[in-house]
Design a protein around this motif. Sequence first.
Motif, short mmCIF file in Angstrom:
data_model
loop_
_atom_site.label_atom_id
_atom_site.label_comp_id
_atom_site.label_asym_id
_atom_site.label_seq_id
_atom_site.Cartn_x
_atom_site.Cartn_y
_atom_site.Cartn_z
N LEU A 17 58.68 40.49 7.44
CA LEU A 17 58.99 39.21 6.80
C LEU A 17 58.88 38.06 7.79
CD1 LEU A 17 61.99 40.34 4.60
CD2 LEU A 17 59.79 39.49 3.75
N LEU A 18 59.34 38.25 9.01
CA LEU A 18 59.22 37.21 10.02
C LEU A 18 57.75 36.88 10.28
CD1 LEU A 18 61.93 38.35 12.60
CD2 LEU A 18 62.04 36.33 11.14
N ILE A 19 56.93 37.92 10.41
CA ILE A 19 55.50 37.70 10.68
C ILE A 19 54.84 37.02 9.48
CG2 ILE A 19 53.30 38.88 11.04
CD1 ILE A 19 54.84 40.99 12.66
N ALA A 20 55.13 37.49 8.27
CA ALA A 20 54.49 36.94 7.08
C ALA A 20 54.82 35.46 6.91
CB ALA A 20 54.93 37.73 5.84
N ASN A 21 56.08 35.10 7.08
CA ASN A 21 56.47 33.70 6.93
C ASN A 21 55.84 32.83 8.01
OD1 ASN A 21 58.72 33.07 4.74
ND2 ASN A 21 59.08 35.14 5.50
N ALA A 22 55.80 33.34 9.24
CA ALA A 22 55.19 32.57 10.33
C ALA A 22 53.69 32.39 10.11
CB ALA A 22 55.46 33.26 11.67
N VAL A 23 53.01 33.43 9.68
CA VAL A 23 51.56 33.36 9.45
C VAL A 23 51.24 32.38 8.32
CG1 VAL A 23 49.56 34.66 8.62
CG2 VAL A 23 51.02 35.61 10.41
N VAL A 24 51.99 32.46 7.23
CA VAL A 24 51.77 31.54 6.11
C VAL A 24 51.95 30.10 6.55
CG1 VAL A 24 52.67 30.78 3.88
CG2 VAL A 24 52.29 33.21 4.30
N HIS A 25 52.99 29.84 7.32
CA HIS A 25 53.22 28.47 7.77
C HIS A 25 52.11 28.00 8.71
CE1 HIS A 25 55.75 24.94 8.16
NE2 HIS A 25 55.58 24.97 9.47
N LEU A 26 51.65 28.88 9.59
CA LEU A 26 50.56 28.53 10.50
C LEU A 26 49.28 28.22 9.73
CD1 LEU A 26 49.56 28.23 13.42
CD2 LEU A 26 49.04 30.69 13.39
N LEU A 27 48.99 29.01 8.72
CA LEU A 27 47.80 28.76 7.90
C LEU A 27 47.91 27.42 7.17
CD1 LEU A 27 47.15 32.31 6.41
CD2 LEU A 27 45.79 31.12 8.14
N ARG A 28 49.10 27.07 6.73
CA ARG A 28 49.28 25.77 6.07
C ARG A 28 49.04 24.62 7.01
NH1 ARG A 28 54.40 24.10 3.62
NH2 ARG A 28 53.07 22.33 3.09
N LEU A 29 49.35 24.81 8.29
CA LEU A 29 49.18 23.74 9.26
C LEU A 29 47.74 23.61 9.74
CD1 LEU A 29 52.35 24.22 11.51
CD2 LEU A 29 51.98 22.48 9.75
N THR A 30 46.96 24.71 9.65
CA THR A 30 45.64 24.71 10.28
C THR A 30 44.48 24.87 9.31
OG1 THR A 30 45.85 27.10 10.66
CG2 THR A 30 46.57 25.64 12.43
N VAL A 31 44.65 25.62 8.25
CA VAL A 31 43.52 25.93 7.36
C VAL A 31 43.74 25.34 5.97
CG1 VAL A 31 42.11 27.77 6.36
CG2 VAL A 31 43.06 28.04 8.67
N PHE A 32 44.81 25.77 5.33
CA PHE A 32 45.09 25.32 3.95
C PHE A 32 46.06 24.14 4.01
CE2 PHE A 32 44.45 30.00 3.87
CZ PHE A 32 43.21 29.99 3.24
N THR A 33 45.53 22.98 4.35
CA THR A 33 46.37 21.83 4.64
C THR A 33 46.61 20.91 3.45
OG1 THR A 33 44.41 20.61 5.38
CG2 THR A 33 45.66 21.83 7.05
N GLY A 34 45.93 21.13 2.35
CA GLY A 34 46.04 20.23 1.22
C GLY A 34 47.31 20.43 0.42
N PRO A 35 47.69 19.44 -0.38
CA PRO A 35 48.89 19.56 -1.22
C PRO A 35 48.74 20.58 -2.33
CG PRO A 35 47.68 17.54 -1.72
CD PRO A 35 47.04 18.12 -0.51
N TRP A 36 47.52 21.04 -2.57
CA TRP A 36 47.30 22.02 -3.63
C TRP A 36 48.02 23.34 -3.34
CZ3 TRP A 36 45.08 26.64 -2.27
CH2 TRP A 36 44.40 26.67 -1.05
N VAL A 37 48.30 23.63 -2.07
CA VAL A 37 48.97 24.89 -1.73
C VAL A 37 50.36 24.93 -2.37
CG1 VAL A 37 49.87 26.32 0.14
CG2 VAL A 37 47.70 25.10 0.43
#
Length: 274
Positions: A17-37
């Motif tokens: 769970l720690l890894i999953a939450n951290a990875v999702v947040h990192l992807l939001r900051l770097t790849v999936f940055t739009g409000p559509w997420v």
Amino acid sequence: MRQTHSPFALTPWVRSLLIANAVVHLLRLTVFTGPWVIDWFGLQPAQLLVRWWTPLTYMFLHTGLPHLAVNMLMLFFFGSAVEERMGSRTFGTFYLMCGLGGAVLSLGMLFTAPGGVVIGASGAILGVALAFAIYWPDAPIFVFPIPFPIKAKWLVTFFVVANLVSALLGADTGVAYLAHLGGLLFGFIYLKGEAMVLQRGRDAMAQVPRSRRPPPNRPERDERETADTAARHGRAAYDEIDRVLEKISRSGLESLTPAERRLLDDRSRELRRH
């Protein structure tokens, strides 16, 4: 509290769970940055019938690094002890159930903020904190910047009261108080059910089944054999109940087979008859 490993060691579900939450947040900051997420994966009660997957995905999105950090710190400090106590499979079920409980109570936003969106793992993690406080109510917890420890039961009581008062007052702080309360409520219901099953098992263990009386006018030897057989059956039943309770303590209620659940129910009914 039983401690079988370093306090900094992570159990399987907590680590994942720690890894999953951290990875999702990192992807939001770097790849999936739009409000559509947020639009597609955050929980919007008004859109629930269309975006049915959001009661699960909303748990892995956070508004920012402070929101993520607070939730993950709580999971880090409370989660491993609770997972070790429950067993990994039961802990995973419990965590997701608390998160879904947060989604269920968030449906109340249809009446207060129909266009609102809920994100964050707070509901699930508050359920885990509740489990910790129930299992180890007097465990000391240090909360910065308070210079003295607070017992777990009082810390979780504060969480409950603060969220309940804020929800009733309709505090407009951007915090999903209903989701928090839903996680706490569903966690309490689960833990209460687990406690009831364990208590029924203990009640069944407290009384070995009565030996059946032999038919009248049977020879004394037959009476002794009947009594010995009944005693053996009683000991076997007692050992079987003991095994089932140990299994619940080790792996949680979810690990019981249908036959084992029937055994607990049958023993409880027999005890009530006697």
